[in-house]
Design a protein around this motif. Structure first.
Motif, PDB file in Angstrom:
ATOM      1  N   GLY A 167      29.757  38.097  -5.961  1.00 33.52           N
ATOM      2  CA  GLY A 167      30.987  37.796  -5.242  1.00 33.52           C
ATOM      3  C   GLY A 167      32.206  37.531  -6.099  1.00 33.52           C
ATOM      4  N   ALA A 168      32.183  37.899  -7.382  1.00 30.25           N
ATOM      5  CA  ALA A 168      33.339  37.690  -8.248  1.00 30.25           C
ATOM      6  C   ALA A 168      34.360  38.808  -8.046  1.00 30.25           C
ATOM      7  N   SER A 169      35.629  38.505  -8.255  1.00 27.85           N
ATOM      8  CA  SER A 169      36.648  39.554  -8.219  1.00 27.85           C
ATOM      9  C   SER A 169      36.487  40.436  -9.445  1.00 27.85           C
ATOM     10  N   GLN A 170      37.112  41.620  -9.419  1.00 24.07           N
ATOM     11  CA  GLN A 170      36.952  42.565 -10.517  1.00 24.07           C
ATOM     12  C   GLN A 170      37.462  41.995 -11.836  1.00 24.07           C
ATOM     13  N   VAL A 171      38.644  41.387 -11.833  1.00 27.36           N
ATOM     14  CA  VAL A 171      39.215  40.890 -13.090  1.00 27.36           C
ATOM     15  C   VAL A 171      38.452  39.671 -13.602  1.00 27.36           C
ATOM     16  N   ILE A 172      37.981  38.808 -12.697  1.00 33.02           N
ATOM     17  CA  ILE A 172      37.182  37.653 -13.130  1.00 33.02           C
ATOM     18  C   ILE A 172      35.869  38.134 -13.743  1.00 33.02           C
ATOM     19  N   ALA A 173      35.238  39.119 -13.096  1.00 29.42           N
ATOM     20  CA  ALA A 173      33.978  39.669 -13.601  1.00 29.42           C
ATOM     21  C   ALA A 173      34.174  40.319 -14.960  1.00 29.42           C
ATOM     22  N   GLN A 174      35.279  41.064 -15.134  1.00 31.78           N
ATOM     23  CA  GLN A 174      35.532  41.728 -16.403  1.00 31.78           C
ATOM     24  C   GLN A 174      35.766  40.717 -17.520  1.00 31.78           C
ATOM     25  N   GLY A 175      36.509  39.655 -17.245  1.00 38.29           N
ATOM     26  CA  GLY A 175      36.740  38.634 -18.250  1.00 38.29           C
ATOM     27  C   GLY A 175      35.468  37.913 -18.635  1.00 38.29           C
ATOM     28  N   LEU A 176      34.645  37.550 -17.645  1.00 36.69           N
ATOM     29  CA  LEU A 176      33.380  36.866 -17.903  1.00 36.69           C
ATOM     30  C   LEU A 176      32.412  37.782 -18.651  1.00 36.69           C
ATOM     31  N   SER A 177      32.407  39.056 -18.295  1.00 43.49           N
ATOM     32  CA  SER A 177      31.534  40.015 -18.964  1.00 43.49           C
ATOM     33  C   SER A 177      31.910  40.197 -20.427  1.00 43.49           C
ATOM     34  N   LEU A 178      33.205  40.173 -20.704  1.00 39.70           N
ATOM     35  CA  LEU A 178      33.644  40.255 -22.096  1.00 39.70           C
ATOM     36  C   LEU A 178      33.177  39.037 -22.880  1.00 39.70           C
ATOM     37  N   ALA A 179      33.169  37.872 -22.234  1.00 37.69           N
ATOM     38  CA  ALA A 179      32.747  36.650 -22.909  1.00 37.69           C
ATOM     39  C   ALA A 179      31.281  36.717 -23.314  1.00 37.69           C
ATOM     40  N   ILE A 180      30.438  37.294 -22.454  1.00 39.44           N
ATOM     41  CA  ILE A 180      29.014  37.371 -22.795  1.00 39.44           C
ATOM     42  C   ILE A 180      28.711  38.567 -23.695  1.00 39.44           C
ATOM     43  N   ALA A 181      29.678  39.465 -23.831  1.00 39.45           N
ATOM     44  CA  ALA A 181      29.452  40.656 -24.661  1.00 39.45           C
ATOM     45  C   ALA A 181      29.537  40.344 -26.153  1.00 39.45           C
ATOM     46  N   VAL A 182      30.208  39.267 -26.524  1.00 41.55           N
ATOM     47  CA  VAL A 182      30.395  38.967 -27.952  1.00 41.55           C
ATOM     48  C   VAL A 182      29.068  38.790 -28.689  1.00 41.55           C
ATOM     49  N   PRO A 183      28.192  37.874 -28.262  1.00 43.61           N
ATOM     50  CA  PRO A 183      26.946  37.692 -29.027  1.00 43.61           C
ATOM     51  C   PRO A 183      26.051  38.926 -29.015  1.00 43.61           C
ATOM     52  N   THR A 184      26.016  39.646 -27.892  1.00 38.01           N
ATOM     53  CA  THR A 184      25.154  40.828 -27.827  1.00 38.01           C
ATOM     54  C   THR A 184      25.688  41.946 -28.710  1.00 38.01           C
ATOM     55  N   THR A 185      26.997  42.112 -28.721  1.00 35.51           N
ATOM     56  CA  THR A 185      27.592  43.177 -29.523  1.00 35.51           C
ATOM     57  C   THR A 185      27.413  42.913 -31.012  1.00 35.51           C
ATOM     58  N   VAL A 186      27.614  41.677 -31.426  1.00 36.21           N
ATOM     59  CA  VAL A 186      27.436  41.327 -32.835  1.00 36.21           C
ATOM     60  C   VAL A 186      25.984  41.526 -33.255  1.00 36.21           C
ATOM     61  N   ALA A 187      25.052  41.053 -32.429  1.00 35.14           N
ATOM     62  CA  ALA A 187      23.635  41.195 -32.752  1.00 35.14           C
ATOM     63  C   ALA A 187      23.234  42.662 -32.845  1.00 35.14           C
ATOM     64  N   THR A 188      23.726  43.459 -31.909  1.00 36.84           N
ATOM     65  CA  THR A 188      23.392  44.883 -31.902  1.00 36.84           C
ATOM     66  C   THR A 188      24.010  45.598 -33.098  1.00 36.84           C
ATOM     67  N   LEU A 189      25.251  45.245 -33.443  1.00 33.39           N
ATOM     68  CA  LEU A 189      25.922  45.847 -34.592  1.00 33.39           C
ATOM     69  C   LEU A 189      25.151  45.557 -35.875  1.00 33.39           C
ATOM     70  N   VAL A 190      24.693  44.335 -36.039  1.00 32.74           N
ATOM     71  CA  VAL A 190      23.915  43.978 -37.229  1.00 32.74           C
ATOM     72  C   VAL A 190      22.641  44.818 -37.312  1.00 32.74           C
ATOM     73  N   THR A 191      21.974  44.977 -36.172  1.00 31.60           N
ATOM     74  CA  THR A 191      20.726  45.752 -36.146  1.00 31.60           C
ATOM     75  C   THR A 191      20.976  47.207 -36.522  1.00 31.60           C
ATOM     76  N   TYR A 192      22.003  47.820 -35.921  1.00 32.59           N
ATOM     77  CA  TYR A 192      22.323  49.210 -36.236  1.00 32.59           C
ATOM     78  C   TYR A 192      22.742  49.353 -37.700  1.00 32.59           C
ATOM     79  N   SER A 193      23.487  48.386 -38.220  1.00 28.37           N
ATOM     80  CA  SER A 193      23.964  48.456 -39.589  1.00 28.37           C
ATOM     81  C   SER A 193      22.807  48.375 -40.584  1.00 28.37           C
ATOM     82  N   VAL A 194      21.851  47.477 -40.338  1.00 28.20           N
ATOM     83  CA  VAL A 194      20.692  47.330 -41.215  1.00 28.20           C
ATOM     84  C   VAL A 194      19.917  48.639 -41.317  1.00 28.20           C
ATOM     85  N   HIS A 195      19.919  49.420 -40.228  1.00 33.61           N
ATOM     86  CA  HIS A 195      19.192  50.690 -40.211  1.00 33.61           C
ATOM     87  C   HIS A 195      20.092  51.881 -40.575  1.00 33.61           C
ATOM     88  N   GLY A 196      21.274  51.613 -41.120  1.00 33.50           N
ATOM     89  CA  GLY A 196      22.160  52.668 -41.607  1.00 33.50           C
ATOM     90  C   GLY A 196      22.776  53.528 -40.531  1.00 33.50           C
TER      91      GLY A 196
END
Length: 248
Positions: A167-196
């Motif tokens: 039931g979140a509005s589109q802009v509220i959902a997008q902002g909240l989704s960006l907030a949770i994307a930080v740890p996942t994106t960093v973790a994924t970037l590290v994993t991809y980087s380690v494997h070249g």
């Protein structure tokens, strides 16, 4: 030097779309890197992550200025997503690049169809703060896994779920989704980087362009009707899927 400038310009265009659609630009950076640079799927995903991280951080700041993000909810989503993003990234690294691309194309089509269904379905009405924590833990875990698998962060998964079922509005959902994307994106970037699987020079240049333009996309997102944002998102996702399919 010319290549570096071109990469900045391309990153700038992707930054606008990332801010407009709340996804950090990664979903469209991957097809761009695959089609224009001839990168394998995993290398494209890893390089896109290098561009996306600063875009997401700046995007959070811009969204929070206009719509205050519930950091307690964002932290719960982010922690659960972080735990599963490592696993998703490791699965992606081990797959054959053609198989990974086929799966990614299928994912793009699914996301586009899901977004269209959002416009047709009756949206749930609820107060995010009143929902029990397992809802957010489950969403964070699923978003983290697929974010790690496809190198797109968790926003692409979390945003439609937050709007359609929470039931979140589109802009509220997008902002909240960006907030949770930080740890996942960093973790994924590290994993991809380690494997070249990261082209750092290309990713860095595109990140510069994205940081310079993402605020324009965020501003446009708050001025456009929600249904128009969904239409724009679906059209570009389907175009990306079609172009990638033609490259198989």
């Amino acid at each position: 030097m010319i290549d570096f400038i071109i990469n900045i310009v391309i990153g700038g265009l992707l930054g606008v779309f990332g801010g407009l659609l709340g996804i950090g630009g990664g979903l469209f950076a991957i097809p761009t890197l695959s089609l224009l640079y001839g990168m394998d799927q995993q290398l494209a995903q890893g390089t896109a992550l290098a561009m996306v991280v600063p875009n997401i951080v700046l995007g959070i700041y811009k969204y929070h200025q206009r719509n205050k993000i519930n950091w307690k909810t964002g932290a719960l989503l982010g922690l659960c997503a972080f735990a599963l993003s490592w696993f998703g990234a490791l699965v992606a690294i081990d797959l054959d690049h053609r198989t990974m691309r086929k799966i990614f194309i299928g994912f793009l089509i699914f996301i586009a169809i899901w977004t269209v269904l959002q416009m047709l379905a009756k949206r749930a009405s609820s107060n995010l703060q009143q929902l029990p924590w397992p809802y957010f833990a489950g969403l964070g875990s699923i978003s983290g896994f697929f974010g790690g698998l496809f190198g797109i962060g968790s926003a692409v998964i979390a945003t439609p779920v937050l709007t359609m079922f929470f039931g979140a509005s589109q802009v509220i959902a997008q902002g909240l989704s960006l907030a949770i994307a930080v740890p996942t994106t960093v973790a994924t970037l590290v994993t991809y980087s380690v494997h070249g699987q990261v082209d750092w020079s290309t990713g860095f240049a595109m990140a510069i362009g994205g940081v310079l333009t993402i605020s324009y996309g965020v501003r446009a997102a708050h001025s456009l009707p929600q249904h128009r944002l969904k239409i724009i998102f679906s059209v570009f996702v389907l175009i990306s899927a079609a172009l990638l399919y033609g490259q198989l």
